[in-house]
Design a protein around this motif. Structure first.
Motif, PDB file in Angstrom:
ATOM      1  N   ARG A 163       0.740  -1.036  -0.123  1.00  0.00           N
ATOM      2  CA  ARG A 163       0.044  -0.225   0.242  1.00  0.00           C
ATOM      3  C   ARG A 163       0.620   1.105  -0.305  1.00  0.00           C
ATOM      4  O   ARG A 163       1.846   1.561   0.898  1.00  0.00           O
TER       5      ARG A 163
ATOM      6  N   SER B 256      -6.415  11.410   2.173  1.00  0.00           N
ATOM      7  CA  SER B 256      -5.058  10.510   2.714  1.00  0.00           C
ATOM      8  C   SER B 256      -5.945   9.960   1.590  1.00  0.00           C
ATOM      9  O   SER B 256      -6.958   8.971   1.401  1.00  0.00           O
ATOM     10  N   VAL B 257      -5.108   9.264   0.212  1.00  0.00           N
ATOM     11  CA  VAL B 257      -5.412   8.174  -0.820  1.00  0.00           C
ATOM     12  C   VAL B 257      -4.046   7.132  -0.628  1.00  0.00           C
ATOM     13  O   VAL B 257      -3.261   7.506  -0.668  1.00  0.00           O
ATOM     14  N   THR B 258      -4.625   6.468   0.009  1.00  0.00           N
ATOM     15  CA  THR B 258      -3.793   4.596  -0.613  1.00  0.00           C
ATOM     16  C   THR B 258      -4.295   4.411  -1.485  1.00  0.00           C
ATOM     17  O   THR B 258      -5.510   3.427  -2.007  1.00  0.00           O
TER      18      THR B 258
ATOM     19  N   THR C 107       0.613   5.540   0.374  1.00  0.00           N
ATOM     20  CA  THR C 107      -0.529   6.664   1.251  1.00  0.00           C
ATOM     21  C   THR C 107       0.476   8.183   0.027  1.00  0.00           C
ATOM     22  O   THR C 107       1.234   8.338  -0.001  1.00  0.00           O
ATOM     23  N   LYS C 108      -0.056   9.073  -0.123  1.00  0.00           N
ATOM     24  CA  LYS C 108      -0.155  10.051  -0.238  1.00  0.00           C
ATOM     25  C   LYS C 108      -0.765  11.759   0.210  1.00  0.00           C
ATOM     26  O   LYS C 108      -2.081  10.507   0.094  1.00  0.00           O
ATOM     27  N   GLN C 109      -0.677  11.553   0.468  1.00  0.00           N
ATOM     28  CA  GLN C 109      -1.252  13.228   1.724  1.00  0.00           C
ATOM     29  C   GLN C 109      -1.111  14.390   0.530  1.00  0.00           C
ATOM     30  O   GLN C 109      -0.497  15.009  -0.172  1.00  0.00           O
TER      31      GLN C 109
ATOM     32  N   GLU D 101     -13.701   7.860   6.438  1.00  0.00           N
ATOM     33  CA  GLU D 101     -12.786   6.927   5.183  1.00  0.00           C
ATOM     34  C   GLU D 101     -13.831   5.885   4.276  1.00  0.00           C
ATOM     35  O   GLU D 101     -15.438   5.945   5.307  1.00  0.00           O
TER      36      GLU D 101
ATOM     37  N   HIS E 225      -7.004   2.077  -2.468  1.00  0.00           N
ATOM     38  CA  HIS E 225      -7.754   0.296  -1.710  1.00  0.00           C
ATOM     39  C   HIS E 225      -8.170   1.541  -0.204  1.00  0.00           C
ATOM     40  O   HIS E 225      -9.099   1.116   0.173  1.00  0.00           O
ATOM     41  N   SER E 226      -7.810   2.862  -0.471  1.00  0.00           N
ATOM     42  CA  SER E 226      -9.451   3.804   1.012  1.00  0.00           C
ATOM     43  C   SER E 226      -8.836   4.730   0.683  1.00  0.00           C
ATOM     44  O   SER E 226      -7.578   5.933   0.043  1.00  0.00           O
ATOM     45  N   LEU E 227      -9.472   6.003   1.386  1.00  0.00           N
ATOM     46  CA  LEU E 227      -9.868   6.604   1.389  1.00  0.00           C
ATOM     47  C   LEU E 227      -9.926   7.440   2.726  1.00  0.00           C
ATOM     48  O   LEU E 227     -10.633   7.100   3.404  1.00  0.00           O
ATOM     49  N   LYS E 228      -9.152   8.800   3.048  1.00  0.00           N
ATOM     50  CA  LYS E 228      -9.480   9.250   4.524  1.00  0.00           C
ATOM     51  C   LYS E 228      -9.833  11.187   4.698  1.00  0.00           C
ATOM     52  O   LYS E 228      -8.758  11.961   4.082  1.00  0.00           O
TER      53      LYS E 228
END
Length: 149
Positions: free
Chosen positions: A5, A36-38, A7-9, A143, A130-133
């Motif tokens: 994974r 946050s982008v994963t 992640t970039k913010q 999330e 995968h996910s976002l926050k």
């Protein structure tokens, strides 16, 4: 090959108003959002590839998220296109302001769903979101996880 994974913010400022809401957020106001982008994928194994060892170049991920989200939403005001604020939205647009009209209530929850769809559409086929926050304030965030959608 292992799945990794990455992640970039991202940070951006956006205003909005919640149509029909029973509290202060019915008024136009803004937030300093943190996104946050994963993504998940396998590192490139081709030693001749300039991106050898990377799942995705952070620069490439930045380009996708910036062009689809940050550049559009930063210093914009987001309104539900069915809001009574439409007159205000039109006046702001006529005065050169960046206004985004969406077909949803511009809450963090609905914005993150919109962001997920926009990012997924631009990712290379070997990379998955995968996910976002999406952090709206220092203590409040939404999330999104691909595994739950």
């Amino acid at each position: 090959m292992s799945k990794i994974r990455i992640t970039k913010q991202f940070d951006f400022e956006t205003g909005h108003a919640l149509y029909g809401y029973d509290g202060k957020c019915k008024n136009v106001h803004g937030h300093s959002y943190k996104l946050s982008v994963t993504v998940i994928g396998s590192p490139i194994s081709d030693k001749n590839n300039v991106k050898y060892g990377m799942v995705i170049d952070f620069k490439d991920l930045k380009h996708i998220v910036s062009s689809e989200i940050v550049d559009k939403f930063d210093h914009a005001t987001v309104f539900n296109k069915n809001t009574p604020h439409i007159e205000l939205a039109n006046e702001l647009q006529n005065r050169g302001h960046n206004v985004i009209l969406v077909d949803y209530q511009p809450t963090s929850e609905m914005m993150i769903i919109d962001f997920a769809e926009k990012i997924k559409a631009k990712l290379p086929s070997n990379i998955s979101l995968h996910s976002l926050k999406l952090q709206e304030t220092g203590t409040s965030f939404a999330e999104w996880f691909a595994s739950e959608n």
